[in-house]
Design a protein around this motif. Sequence first.
Motif, PDB file in Angstrom:
ATOM      1  N   SER A   1       0.830  -1.204   0.000  1.00 57.43           N
ATOM      2  CA  SER A   1       0.000   0.000   0.000  1.00 57.43           C
ATOM      3  C   SER A   1       0.863   1.251   0.000  1.00 57.43           C
ATOM      4  O   SER A   1       0.573   2.219  -0.703  1.00 57.43           O
ATOM      5  N   ARG A   2       1.943   1.226   0.782  1.00 55.03           N
ATOM      6  CA  ARG A   2       2.845   2.385   0.826  1.00 55.03           C
ATOM      7  C   ARG A   2       3.537   2.595  -0.518  1.00 55.03           C
ATOM      8  O   ARG A   2       3.805   3.723  -0.926  1.00 55.03           O
ATOM      9  N   LYS A   3       3.816   1.487  -1.209  1.00 55.94           N
ATOM     10  CA  LYS A   3       4.446   1.600  -2.526  1.00 55.94           C
ATOM     11  C   LYS A   3       3.543   2.355  -3.493  1.00 55.94           C
ATOM     12  O   LYS A   3       3.997   3.235  -4.233  1.00 55.94           O
ATOM     13  N   TRP A   4       2.256   2.049  -3.467  1.00 58.73           N
ATOM     14  CA  TRP A   4       1.330   2.729  -4.367  1.00 58.73           C
ATOM     15  C   TRP A   4       1.071   4.163  -3.927  1.00 58.73           C
ATOM     16  O   TRP A   4       0.806   5.033  -4.762  1.00 58.73           O
TER      17      TRP A   4
ATOM     18  N   ALA B   1       1.907   9.957  -4.965  1.00 57.01           N
ATOM     19  CA  ALA B   1       2.621  11.189  -4.597  1.00 57.01           C
ATOM     20  C   ALA B   1       3.499  11.670  -5.745  1.00 57.01           C
ATOM     21  O   ALA B   1       3.610  12.878  -6.005  1.00 57.01           O
ATOM     22  N   THR B   2       4.112  10.726  -6.469  1.00 57.12           N
ATOM     23  CA  THR B   2       4.931  11.088  -7.623  1.00 57.12           C
ATOM     24  C   THR B   2       4.080  11.694  -8.726  1.00 57.12           C
ATOM     25  O   THR B   2       4.506  12.636  -9.407  1.00 57.12           O
ATOM     26  N   ILE B   3       2.871  11.175  -8.901  1.00 57.00           N
ATOM     27  CA  ILE B   3       1.939  11.754  -9.871  1.00 57.00           C
ATOM     28  C   ILE B   3       1.633  13.197  -9.516  1.00 57.00           C
ATOM     29  O   ILE B   3       1.620  14.090 -10.375  1.00 57.00           O
ATOM     30  N   TRP B   4       1.395  13.467  -8.232  1.00 55.75           N
ATOM     31  CA  TRP B   4       1.115  14.847  -7.802  1.00 55.75           C
ATOM     32  C   TRP B   4       2.298  15.765  -8.098  1.00 55.75           C
ATOM     33  O   TRP B   4       2.122  16.885  -8.582  1.00 55.75           O
TER      34      TRP B   4
ATOM     35  N   ALA C   1       2.614  17.939   0.564  1.00 52.94           N
ATOM     36  CA  ALA C   1       1.604  16.891   0.448  1.00 52.94           C
ATOM     37  C   ALA C   1       2.243  15.530   0.180  1.00 52.94           C
ATOM     38  O   ALA C   1       1.732  14.490   0.620  1.00 52.94           O
ATOM     39  N   ALA C   2       3.356  15.519  -0.546  1.00 52.04           N
ATOM     40  CA  ALA C   2       4.016  14.262  -0.911  1.00 52.04           C
ATOM     41  C   ALA C   2       5.030  13.804   0.125  1.00 52.04           C
ATOM     42  O   ALA C   2       5.588  12.703  -0.010  1.00 52.04           O
ATOM     43  N   LEU C   3       5.273  14.604   1.147  1.00 52.44           N
ATOM     44  CA  LEU C   3       6.348  14.305   2.097  1.00 52.44           C
ATOM     45  C   LEU C   3       6.107  13.013   2.873  1.00 52.44           C
ATOM     46  O   LEU C   3       7.008  12.177   2.989  1.00 52.44           O
ATOM     47  N   LEU C   4       4.905  12.829   3.420  1.00 50.03           N
ATOM     48  CA  LEU C   4       4.631  11.662   4.257  1.00 50.03           C
ATOM     49  C   LEU C   4       4.826  10.339   3.508  1.00 50.03           C
ATOM     50  O   LEU C   4       5.498   9.428   4.025  1.00 50.03           O
TER      51      LEU C   4
ATOM     52  N   VAL D   1     -10.109  16.661  -7.564  1.00 53.78           N
ATOM     53  CA  VAL D   1     -10.743  15.404  -7.160  1.00 53.78           C
ATOM     54  C   VAL D   1     -10.207  14.246  -7.998  1.00 53.78           C
ATOM     55  O   VAL D   1      -9.929  13.158  -7.481  1.00 53.78           O
ATOM     56  N   LEU D   2     -10.040  14.478  -9.308  1.00 57.31           N
ATOM     57  CA  LEU D   2      -9.503  13.435 -10.181  1.00 57.31           C
ATOM     58  C   LEU D   2      -8.069  13.074  -9.807  1.00 57.31           C
ATOM     59  O   LEU D   2      -7.660  11.914  -9.918  1.00 57.31           O
ATOM     60  N   LEU D   3      -7.289  14.060  -9.355  1.00 54.34           N
ATOM     61  CA  LEU D   3      -5.912  13.782  -8.960  1.00 54.34           C
ATOM     62  C   LEU D   3      -5.836  13.075  -7.612  1.00 54.34           C
ATOM     63  O   LEU D   3      -4.891  12.317  -7.359  1.00 54.34           O
ATOM     64  N   ILE D   4      -6.817  13.315  -6.755  1.00 59.47           N
ATOM     65  CA  ILE D   4      -6.831  12.678  -5.436  1.00 59.47           C
ATOM     66  C   ILE D   4      -7.431  11.277  -5.501  1.00 59.47           C
ATOM     67  O   ILE D   4      -7.078  10.389  -4.719  1.00 59.47           O
ATOM     68  N   SER D   5      -8.321  11.045  -6.451  1.00 58.75           N
ATOM     69  CA  SER D   5      -9.063   9.777  -6.527  1.00 58.75           C
ATOM     70  C   SER D   5      -8.190   8.526  -6.629  1.00 58.75           C
ATOM     71  O   SER D   5      -8.613   7.463  -6.157  1.00 58.75           O
ATOM     72  N   PRO D   6      -6.982   8.571  -7.230  1.00 54.52           N
ATOM     73  CA  PRO D   6      -6.171   7.338  -7.250  1.00 54.52           C
ATOM     74  C   PRO D   6      -5.857   6.779  -5.871  1.00 54.52           C
ATOM     75  O   PRO D   6      -5.488   5.606  -5.752  1.00 54.52           O
ATOM     76  N   LEU D   7      -5.996   7.596  -4.830  1.00 53.28           N
ATOM     77  CA  LEU D   7      -5.746   7.098  -3.480  1.00 53.28           C
ATOM     78  C   LEU D   7      -6.660   5.926  -3.127  1.00 53.28           C
ATOM     79  O   LEU D   7      -6.313   5.071  -2.309  1.00 53.28           O
TER      80      LEU D   7
END
Length: 575
Positions: free
Chosen positions: A5-8, A13-16, A181-184, A244-250
Motif C-alpha cells: 500500500s505504501r508503494k502505491w 505522490a509522484t503523480i502529484w 503533500a508528498a512528504l509523508l 478530485v480526479l488527482l486525489i481519486s487514485p488514493l
Amino acid sequence: MAGQSRKWMILIATIWIQAFTGTNFDFSSYSSTMKSVLNISQVQLNYLATASDMGKVFGWSSGLALMYLPLSLVMFIAAAMGLLGYGFQFLLINNFITLPYFLVFLLCLLSGCSICWFNTVCFVLCIKNFPVNRPLALSLTVSFNGVSAALYTLAANSINPSSDQLYLLLNALVPLLTSFAALLPILRQPPLSDTHSPHAARQNSVIFLTLNILAVFTGIYLLLFASSASDEGMSRLYFGGALVLLISPLCIPGVIYARDWFRHAVHSSLRVESSSFILVHVNDLELHKELLTRQNSARSVSNRDGQRLLGENGHAFQKGKNSDVNCEKFFGQDQLEMLGEEHSAAVLVKRLDFWLYYVAYFCGGTIGLVYSNNLGQIAQSLGHSTRTSTLVTLYSSFSFFGRLLSATPDYIRNKFYFARTGWLTIALLPTPIAFILLASSDSAMALDIGTALIGLSSGFIFAAAVAVTSELFGPDSLSVNHNILITNIPIGSLLYGFMAATVYDANAISAPGNENIIMSDSLVCMGRQCYFLTFIWWACISVIGLVSSMLLFLRTKHAYDCFERHRISAQPTLS
C-alpha cells in the motif's frame, strides 16, 4: 500488505509532483506580458525561454545531491529553487522590484533547474519502488507532467482570468505546497523486499491499467474544461473537479487490496490464481535476480558460442553467429550487444546508437517544446491572442495523451510486439506533418490541429525516452545517461528559438505599418509571415529526426526481437 500500500502511495505522490511541477509548459501564457514589461525583443525573450530549458544542463547536480542528501531534502531544495526563481519574476513583472536583464536570465535558469531536480526525485522513486514495472511507472508518472499547463490555466482562471502575472505566483507556490503533500509517503517508503514481493506482481497489472484509465479521464476533463470558462465561479468548480480526479487514485490500491484480503479471509475458494492480462510474470522476478548475478560472466562467452543479450526483465539468451550478418555489415560493428547493459558516460558518448538517439530527440521532442514556448507569439501574430490559453491547454492535454500512449508497448506486447525504438519512430511522424500544415494555413483550425499533433508527438517522446535510455544503456546508469541525453533540450531551445526570434523580429521591422504596432515600446510582428519560414525550417529539421530514429530502430531491432522470442519461449517453463 502494508508495504504494498505504501508503494502505491509513493506512486500517487509522484503523480502529484509531476502534475504540478511542469511549470515551464505555461511560459507562453505570460511570455507576451513579460516581453512588454521588460521592453525586450523577441530574441531576448527567447534567451529567457532557453534559460529555463538550460536548467537541464545542470540536471546531474540533482543526482550528485542524492548521493549525500535524503530524497525529501532534495525535493524541498527543488521547491526552494522554484520559489526564488518564479517568485522574483512575479515581483519583477508586477513592478515591485527592478532587475537587470542578466539577473532575470539567472532567475529563469534557477527555475528550470528546479524542474529537473523534481524530475530526478520522481525517477528515483519509480525505479526504487517499481523495479519490475519500471517502464509502466515512469510512463504513467511522467505523463502527468504534461498536464501542468492545463492545471495552472484552470487555477489562474479560478482566481483572476485577466492576470497573466498570476501564473508566475502559482509556479512559485504550488510546487512547494505539493512537496508538503508528498512528504509523508516519501518518508514512509516500504522496504526493498516488499517491492519485489511475488504477490505484488499479481496486483500490478490491474492497478496500472486502472490508473491509466483514470488518467485518460483526467486528460479528457482538462481538455474540455481547462480553458472553456471565463467565469471565475465555473473555473473554480472545474478546478475543484480536476483536484478530485488527482486525489481519486488514493482509493484504487485500497479497494484492490481490501478485495484480496476479503477473498483470502472469507472466500479463499474464489481466489483468482491467474489473469489473462499480465504485464510481468511472477516468476520473472526470481529469474531477474539470478541472471543479474551472472551478467558479468555472460558477457565473457566467446563469439563462437553466440552473443548474450539481456532484456529489461533480465532474460538472457544467445544470438546465433550467422544472424543479422548483412545488417551488421551495413550498419557497422558497433551495434548494441544487449538490452540493459550498463554504459558509463565515457562509453555512452562513443556509441553511434546514442548519437542517433540524441539527434532523434533533438529534432523531435525538443523542437516540440520550443514550439510550445512560442505559442503566445504565434497566436498573437495570427490574430488569435485571445485563444492563447486555449492553445496552451490543447498542447498540454495532447502532450499528456502522448505520454500515456508511451506505455502502449508494455500493455499490448502479448498481442502485438514492436520494438520500443520503432514506436519512437512512429511517434515522430506527426511533427513534420503538423509544421507543414501550419506553414500552409493560418486558420484557427490549422493552428489547433498542428498544436495537438505536436503536443501528442513530443509528449510520447518525452515519456518514452526514459524507458528507451534504460533499455539501451542500462537502468542503473539512467540518472547520469538521461541527463546527458536531455542536454539537447537547452541547445535546441537556443538554436530553434533563436531561428524563430530572428525571423519574427526581421518581419516586425520590415513589414509595412508594423512600426506602429508597439506595446510598451516592444515591437510586435503581425501576420502569417512572422513564423512561415520558421515552420518550414522546423519541418525539415523534424524530418532529420525521423530518419535518425528510423536508423536507430533498424540497428536495435534484432536485440528487441531476440529478447521477445526468448521471453515467449520461456513462458511455458515459468508457468
